[in-house]
Design an enzyme around this catalytic site. Structure first.
Site, short mmCIF file in Angstrom:
data_model
loop_
_atom_site.label_atom_id
_atom_site.label_comp_id
_atom_site.label_asym_id
_atom_site.label_seq_id
_atom_site.Cartn_x
_atom_site.Cartn_y
_atom_site.Cartn_z
N GLN A 197 0.83 -1.20 0.00
CA GLN A 197 0.00 0.00 0.00
C GLN A 197 0.87 1.26 0.00
O GLN A 197 0.35 2.36 -0.06
CB GLN A 197 -0.89 0.03 1.26
CG GLN A 197 -1.96 -1.05 1.28
CD GLN A 197 -2.67 -1.11 2.62
OE1 GLN A 197 -2.65 -2.13 3.28
NE2 GLN A 197 -3.32 -0.02 3.04
N PHE A 228 -5.84 -4.10 3.31
CA PHE A 228 -6.59 -3.90 4.56
C PHE A 228 -5.74 -3.30 5.68
O PHE A 228 -6.07 -3.47 6.85
CB PHE A 228 -7.25 -5.20 5.01
CG PHE A 228 -8.11 -5.84 3.95
CD1 PHE A 228 -9.26 -5.21 3.50
CD2 PHE A 228 -7.75 -7.05 3.37
CE1 PHE A 228 -10.04 -5.78 2.50
CE2 PHE A 228 -8.52 -7.63 2.35
CZ PHE A 228 -9.67 -6.99 1.93
N GLU A 232 0.59 -1.74 4.74
CA GLU A 232 1.02 -0.34 4.84
C GLU A 232 2.51 -0.26 5.17
O GLU A 232 3.25 0.47 4.52
CB GLU A 232 0.19 0.41 5.90
CG GLU A 232 0.59 1.88 6.00
CD GLU A 232 -0.35 2.77 6.80
OE1 GLU A 232 -1.52 2.38 7.01
OE2 GLU A 232 0.06 3.84 7.23
N ARG A 310 -5.56 6.94 17.16
CA ARG A 310 -6.84 6.93 16.44
C ARG A 310 -7.92 6.24 17.27
O ARG A 310 -9.09 6.62 17.21
CB ARG A 310 -6.73 6.31 15.05
CG ARG A 310 -7.93 6.59 14.18
CD ARG A 310 -7.76 6.10 12.74
NE ARG A 310 -7.25 7.11 11.84
CZ ARG A 310 -8.00 8.03 11.23
NH1 ARG A 310 -9.31 8.07 11.41
NH2 ARG A 310 -7.47 8.92 10.42
N THR A 441 -3.83 11.37 10.67
CA THR A 441 -3.64 12.26 11.83
C THR A 441 -2.22 12.81 11.87
O THR A 441 -1.97 13.81 12.53
CB THR A 441 -4.00 11.53 13.13
OG1 THR A 441 -3.17 10.36 13.22
CG2 THR A 441 -5.45 11.11 13.11
N ALA A 510 -5.95 5.28 5.47
CA ALA A 510 -6.81 6.28 6.11
C ALA A 510 -8.00 6.64 5.22
O ALA A 510 -8.54 7.74 5.32
CB ALA A 510 -6.00 7.53 6.49
N GLU A 712 -12.80 2.70 5.09
CA GLU A 712 -12.81 2.11 6.42
C GLU A 712 -14.11 2.27 7.21
O GLU A 712 -14.51 1.35 7.93
CB GLU A 712 -11.66 2.71 7.26
CG GLU A 712 -10.28 2.40 6.74
CD GLU A 712 -9.24 3.33 7.37
OE1 GLU A 712 -9.21 4.52 7.01
OE2 GLU A 712 -8.48 2.85 8.22
N1 MTE Z 1 -11.15 -2.83 -0.08
C1 MTE Z 1 -10.58 -3.90 -0.69
N2 MTE Z 1 -11.29 -4.56 -1.63
N3 MTE Z 1 -9.33 -4.33 -0.35
C2 MTE Z 1 -8.59 -3.69 0.62
O1 MTE Z 1 -7.46 -4.09 0.89
N4 MTE Z 1 -8.50 -1.86 2.27
C3 MTE Z 1 -9.28 -0.95 3.12
C4 MTE Z 1 -10.29 -0.18 2.29
N5 MTE Z 1 -11.04 -1.06 1.44
C5 MTE Z 1 -9.17 -2.56 1.28
C6 MTE Z 1 -10.46 -2.14 0.87
C7 MTE Z 1 -8.47 0.01 3.85
S1 MTE Z 1 -7.74 -0.48 5.29
C8 MTE Z 1 -8.31 1.30 3.43
S2 MTE Z 1 -7.44 2.43 4.33
C9 MTE Z 1 -8.87 1.77 2.15
O2 MTE Z 1 -9.57 0.75 1.46
C10 MTE Z 1 -7.75 2.29 1.28
O3 MTE Z 1 -8.18 2.69 0.03
P1 MTE Z 1 -8.88 4.09 -0.25
O4 MTE Z 1 -8.16 5.13 0.53
O5 MTE Z 1 -8.72 4.26 -1.72
O6 MTE Z 1 -10.30 3.96 0.18
N1 HPA Z 2 -4.59 5.97 9.17
C1 HPA Z 2 -4.04 4.99 8.44
N2 HPA Z 2 -2.76 4.85 8.25
C2 HPA Z 2 -1.95 5.73 8.84
C3 HPA Z 2 -2.44 6.79 9.62
C4 HPA Z 2 -3.84 6.92 9.79
O1 HPA Z 2 -4.35 7.83 10.47
N3 HPA Z 2 -1.39 7.48 10.07
C5 HPA Z 2 -0.30 6.87 9.57
N4 HPA Z 2 -0.63 5.82 8.83
MO1 MOS Z 3 -6.13 1.34 6.05
S1 MOS Z 3 -5.92 0.49 7.91
O1 MOS Z 3 -5.75 2.92 6.67
O2 MOS Z 3 -4.70 0.76 5.32
#
Ligand code: MTE
Ligand code: HPA
Ligand code: MOS
Length: 755
Positions: A197, A228, A232, A310, A441, A510, A712
């Site tokens: 990610q 998910f 990260e 958080r 954050t 995030a 999320e």
């Molecule tokens: N959806 C799918 N299909 N697969 C994933 O790994 N990760 C989640 C969410 N939805 C995820 C998902 C998480 S933890 C985050 S932070 C966000 O997607 C990240 O993507 P976005 O910022 O584009 O929403």
């Molecule tokens: N959310 C998700 N990932 C992060 C954050 C947060 O607030 N801060 C640093 N990594």
């Molecule tokens: Mo999502 S836990 O912020 O990768």
């Protein structure tokens, strides 16, 4: 284009198998495969590593690598460190990688790895939250957020209640496990293909571990089979190990973990213990809260300080509390280093808030929905316990709509009547609201870049700093670009995230992927359009700001040309047809020293009503019906947004019902495969599942097309499922309130009923 319910750009490729993941790529000649040798001890000094038998088996092929072979720093800590990729001198959890063995085949690497002998001198291990709290072992100092004087307000409050909640961990269970491919380039450079990610973090950490410049390392990520949060920071470990071996052998190196190793090595969602004390009036109005949130961080910090923060930010959810103190503890334990997981601590904090308000309602013999509604923050009046004034707040509207469409009141009465008749089952009903802060954050992370190329035939290549993990980010940003140019989305080609194209990117995390990268791509499009409009006005007449980009054409007063044709003309006139875009979220600031500020650009809200049934004899549970209503502002793609709401809820349902992480007394994870670790399946879906996006909604803040982040927040809608199970357990018990741990496994439900 904006608001079109188009399929995910790779939907077909996902189901046909055409979509390429790192392990599907054609293997470069000379590829080495890597297998890791893991610690069998929770805490021990390493007294000897014997690789002779392993080396003899390899017979000159491949390589065997330990911490001593790392050319740069053995540290991939994102916040603090050192956080070793291979254990150095001591091991600190069962599953920690100690030795990496690479060979021309996976089989050979595995056979050789099995011959590595490690001798240990065991030390005392601190395994859980209670032990770490007692020993005062933390990965960062305990931290407090406060508003007013909670202790004094508690002492004055007409009513008081206290409680404790254990909140379980969760494995990410991404379908594609951790994998990295390191390919040495000329001049000591390194190319990393990863499932990450956060490609820039992989680049930075590989450079640090190799002891080379960041400019010598390029990371590319086309897609992940789920992240998910588990991808990260952690992919840096595996990329760096592969890079060390690649550098040493000058051969390409792949490191792909099998499921058991992935579960043994990598960190998960933080389990928490939440202790709260609340003061309130006879109407259940909250006056004061003191809460301690203690999380199992594992052996190193990773992102735990930010995750516990958080949790603290969300520990009062959507409720106004004039006097509050929330303290967070990130406990250092001899277990896997827990990490980001959808919600990033927010779900744990929010569940504590919901357990607390539920208990208050029960103590007053009131319907919990009424008590929740009564305590909602009032926009313009209430600030959070970290000093952010709540401005735009759609939860009251969501609540009213959902309670009506889910027929809450009538079903409440029917369920109570059915429960009074008794029998082998009980049913429960619950409502839960979600108010989730959007922005990293760590304020600096709220920036993004994009690179948009228009070619002379009018087609577009799009690149940005965000990564695709199934959530549909690429499709959404493509729609934003297509809409900006007024062209068909089929003319926009997505390209893999690459640190050589857009540098210094933030993690796609995030939930901010579209907010940040969508806005950066729009900025790039704006620049190109300005140049095209300037040129078009000059060539064909009219004012530049009257030029329109729509329906595949560029048009002015009385003239219209196909996009491609005008682009070709502009090229001929030496107009720059590509641009780099940039975006930084406005209005946000946060001072961690005083724990005050405006960390979030806005809040994403939703709510759920769930109905549960439990078997009183066995403790088994089912969610019979779930009604979800979630606000995504003005949706860029309602099909993808709906998918995120459904998927998030189900992942939350797994966390709170069937997914259980179990360690034995020696700190060995016993649930490291799908045979023992139960994620929800299609059969666990509520048979009656009604999911809707809030209609005619727009973000009050100027986000890209007035949309709202969705990744999320919906996970926390599953809090309603846990509360509904708790409601059913209460109906089966002789007491006015029961204590239910999360997850609500059959064992936990029976404990709750029997007390
Ligand atoms: N959806 C799918 N299909 N697969 C994933 O790994 N990760 C989640 C969410 N939805 C995820 C998902 C998480 S933890 C985050 S932070 C966000 O997607 C990240 O993507 P976005 O910022 O584009 O929403
Ligand atoms: N959310 C998700 N990932 C992060 C954050 C947060 O607030 N801060 C640093 N990594
Ligand atoms: Mo999502 S836990 O912020 O990768």
């Amino acid at each position: 284009m904006i608001g079109a319910a188009l399929a995910h750009d790779s939907a077909r490729r996902h189901v046909t198998g055409e979509a390429l993941y790192v392990d599907d790529l054609p293997e470069p000649p000379g590829l080495l495969h890597t297998v890791l040798v893991l610690s069998t001890e929770a805490h021990a000094a390493i007294t000897r590593i014997d690789v002779d038998a392993a080396r003899a088996l390899l017979g000159g092929d491949g390589a065997i690598v330990t911490a001593a072979d790392i050319p740069g720093r053995n540290d991939v800590g994102p916040i603090s460190g050192p956080e070793p990729i291979l254990a150095e001198g001591v091991v600190e959890y069962v599953g920690q990688p100690v030795v990496a063995v690479a060979a021309s085949s996976r089989r050979a690497a595995r056979d050789a790895a099995a011959r590595v002998r490690i001798a240990y001198d065991p030390r005392e291990a601190v395994l859980d939250i209670a032990a770490a709290m007692a020993a005062g072992r933390f990965v960062c100092p305990p931290h407090t957020m406060r508003r007013g004087d909670a202790a004094a307000a508690l002492a004055r409050a007409p009513r008081r209640l206290a409680g404790m909640l254990r909140i379980g961990s969760q494995d990410h269970f991404y379908l594609e496990g951790q994998v990295a491919l390191a390919i040495p380039q000329e001049g000591g450079a390194m190319l990393i293909l990863a499932s990450s990610q956060h490609p820039s973090e992989v680049q930075k950490m590989v450079a640090r571990v190799l002891g080379v410049d960041q400019a010598a390392v390029t990371t590319e990520v086309r897609r992940m089979g789920g992240g998910f949060g588990g991808k990260e920071t952690q992919p840096a470990i595996f990329a760096a190990i592969a890079a060390v071996i690649a550098r040493r052998t000058r051969r390409p190196v792949k490191l792909r973990l099998d499921r058991d190793d992935d579960m043994m090595i990598t960190g998960k969602r933080h389990d928490f213990e939440a202790r709260w004390q609340a003061g309130f009036d006879d109407e259940g109005r909250l006056l004061a809260v003191e809460m301690d949130l203690a999380a199992r961080a594992g052996h190193v910090a990773d992102l735990s300080p930010a995750i516990v923060d958080r949790a603290m930010f969300h520990a009062l959810n959507a409720y106004a509390v004039p006097d509050a103190r929330v303290t967070g503890f990130a406990c250092r334990t001899h277990t896997q280093s827990n990490t980001a997981f959808r919600g990033f601590g927010g779900p744990q904090g929010m569940l504590a808030a919901e357990a607390m308000i539920d208990a208050i309602a029960r103590s007053l013999d009131a319907d919990p929905v009424a008590i929740r509604r009564r305590n909602y923050v009032v926009p313009g009046r209430d600030a959070t316990h970290y000093g952010q004034m709540v401005e735009d707040f759609v939860l009251p509207r969501i609540t009213d709509e959902l309670l009506a469409t889910s027929d809450y009141a009538a079903r409440r009465a029917a369920i109570d009547a059915a429960n009074r008749r008794g029998g082998p089952t009980r049913r429960g009903l619950a409502f839960a609201p979600v108010m989730f802060g959007i922005s990293f954050t760590a304020t600096a992370y709220n920036q993004a870049g994009a690179l948009v190329h228009v070619y002379t035939d009018g087609t577009v290549q799009l690149n940005h700093g965000g990564t695709e993990m199934g959530q549909g980010l690429f499709q959404k940003v493509a729609q934003i670009v297509a809409a900006a140019f007024g062209i068909d989305v089929a003319r926009v080609r997505l390209t893999a995230t690459n640190t050589g194209k857009v540098p210094n990117t933030s993690a796609t995390a995030a939930s901010s992927g579209t907010d940040l990268n969508g806005a950066a791509a729009a900025d790039a499009c704006r620049q190109i359009k300005e140049r095209l409009a300037e040129f078009a006005a000059r060539r064909h007449g009219g004012a530049p700001d009257a030029i329109r980009f729509e329906d595949g054409a560029i048009a002015g007063d009385g003239w219209s040309l196909p996009f491609a044709q005008l682009v070709t003309q502009a090229y001929g006139a030496r107009v720059q047809l590509w641009a780099a875009g940039f975006y930084a979220t406005p209005k946000i600031h946060y001072d961690r020293a005083t724990a005050t500020g405006r960390p979030f650009f806005y809040f994403a809200c939703g709510a759920a009503v769930c109905e549960a049934e439990i078997d009183v004899a066995t403790g088994e549970s089912r969610i019979l019906r779930a009604d979800l209503l979630h606000d995504v502002g003005r949706s860029i793609n309602p099909a993808l947004d709906l998918g995120q709401v459904e998927g998030g809820f189900i992942q939350g349902l797994g966390w709170l019902t069937c997914e259980e992480i179990v360690f034995d007394r020696d700190g060995r994870l016993r649930t490291h495969a799908p045979s023992t670790y139960k994620i929800p399946t299609a059969r666990d879906l509520p048979p009656d599942f009604r999911v809707r996006l809030l209609e005619s909604s727009a973000n009050a803040e100027a986000t890209i097309h007035r949309s709202k982040a969705v990744g999320e927040p919906p996970l926390m809608l599953a809090n309603a499922a846990w509360l509904a199970i708790k409601d059913a357990a209460r109906a089966a018990s002789a007491r006015a309130e029961v204590e239910l741990d999360a997850p609500a496994t059959p064992e936990a439900i029976l404990r709750a009923i029997r007390g």
